[in-house]
Scaffold this active site. Structure first.
Site, PDB file in Angstrom:
ATOM      1  N   GLY A   1      -6.035 -10.529  -0.991  1.00 40.77           N
ATOM      2  CA  GLY A   1      -5.435  -9.506  -1.841  1.00 40.77           C
ATOM      3  C   GLY A   1      -3.971  -9.207  -1.566  1.00 40.77           C
ATOM      4  CD  GLN A   2      -1.775 -11.057   3.279  1.00 43.68           C
ATOM      5  OE1 GLN A   2      -0.722 -11.668   3.287  1.00 43.68           O
ATOM      6  NE2 GLN A   2      -2.719 -11.239   4.186  1.00 43.68           N
ATOM      7  CD  GLU A   3       3.634  -7.228  -4.053  1.00 48.61           C
ATOM      8  OE1 GLU A   3       3.832  -6.654  -2.961  1.00 48.61           O
ATOM      9  OE2 GLU A   3       4.322  -7.042  -5.067  1.00 48.61           O
TER      10      GLU A   3
END
Ligand code: G3D
Ligand code: MG
Length: 194
Positions: free
Chosen positions: A72-74
Site C-alpha cells: 500500500g505504499q504510495e
C-alpha cells in the site's frame, strides 16, 4: 479462475484482492485468515498471496479463495489497478485509529472503485484495529470514506475487526462471499434477459 460466471465451477474458486494504505493491517489480515494465527509482518514490497477457504457454517467444504495482498505504499499504488481487474471482490482495509489518513484512504478507494472494471465489484471494508482505544466507529468510517457515493450498483459492507486477534475477519469474509454470490446471480439474470 473461471472466465465465465455461469456454472458451478466458477463458484469454486474466487479471486479477491486486498487493498488499503500501508500499515492498515492487510498482511496481518491475510496471515490471520490463512494460518489462524498472528504473524509479525514487514512492510510489503509487491504482494503476498494465499489461498484461503470461504463459506459459512452451512458450507462444510467451503469455497477456495485466492486472496492477494498488494503493498500500500504510495510508490506501489499504481499496482492496484492491474491487480484489481476482474476480481470477484475487493477487501479494503483501513486503520480505524488513523483518522488523519482516512481522507487519503477515501481518495484511493474511490479512484480504484471508479475504474470501469471495478464498477459493481462487491466491497468489504475492514475497519481494522478496533482493539485500540480511539478507534472510529463503523458509522464514522462509512461516512468518512463516503461509501454512499459509490453508487447503487456497488454492494458494500463495513466490518469492524482486529487482525491481531482475528475478531470480525471471518464474518466480514462470509459477508463478502454472500455479496459475490448475489452479484453473480444478478449478472446471470441480466445476461439471460438480453
Ligand atoms: P499493511 O500490510 O497494510 O502495510 P501490516 O499492514 O499488516 O504490516 O500491519 C501494520 C502494523 O499494524 C503492524 O504493526 C501490525 O501488527 C499492526 N496491526 C495490524 N492489525 C492490527 C490490529 O487489528 N490491531 C492493532 N493494534 N495493530 C494491528 P508493526 O508494529 O509491526 O508496524
Ligand atoms: Mg503489508
Amino acid at each position: 479462475m473461471g472466465s465465465s460466471f455461469s456454472g458451478l465451477a466458477a463458484f469454486q474458486s474466487l479471486h479477491v484482492v486486498m487493498l488499503g494504505l500501508d500499515s492498515a493491517g492487510k498482511t496481518t489480515v491475510l496471515y490471520r485468515l490463512r494460518f489462524n494465527e498472528f504473524v509479525n509482518t514487514v512492510p510489503t514490497i509487491g504482494f503476498n498471496t494465499e489461498r484461503i477457504r470461504l463459506g459459512g457454517a452451512g458450507n462444510p467444504r467451503g469455497i477456495s479463495c485466492h486472496l492477494w495482498d498488494v503493498g500500500g505504499q504510495e510508490k506501489l499504488r499504481p499496482l492496484w489497478k492491474p491487480y484489481s481487474r476482474r476480481t470477484d471482490g475487493i477487501v479494503y482495509v483501513v486503520d480505524s485509529v488513523d483518522a488523519e489518513r482516512l481522507e487519503e484512504a477515501r481518495a484511493e478507494l474511490h479512484r480504484i472503485a471508479g475504474f470501469s472494471d471495478n464498477q459493481s465489484t462487491p466491497l468489504l471494508v475492514v475497519a481494522n484495529k478496533q482493539d485500540l482505544p480511539r478507534a472510529l466507529s463503523v458509522a464514522d468510517i462509512e461516512r468518512r470514506l463516503a461509501l454512499g457515493d459509490l453508487g447503487p450498483a456497488t454492494r458494500y459492507h463495513v466490518q469492524p475487526a482486529c487482525a491481531i486477534t482475528g475478531d470480525g475477519l471471518r464474518e466480514g469474509m462470509d459477508t463478502l462471499h454472500e455479496m459475490i454470490v448475489k452479484r453473480r446471480k444478478s449478472l446471470k439474470q441480466k445476461k439471460k434477459r438480453q
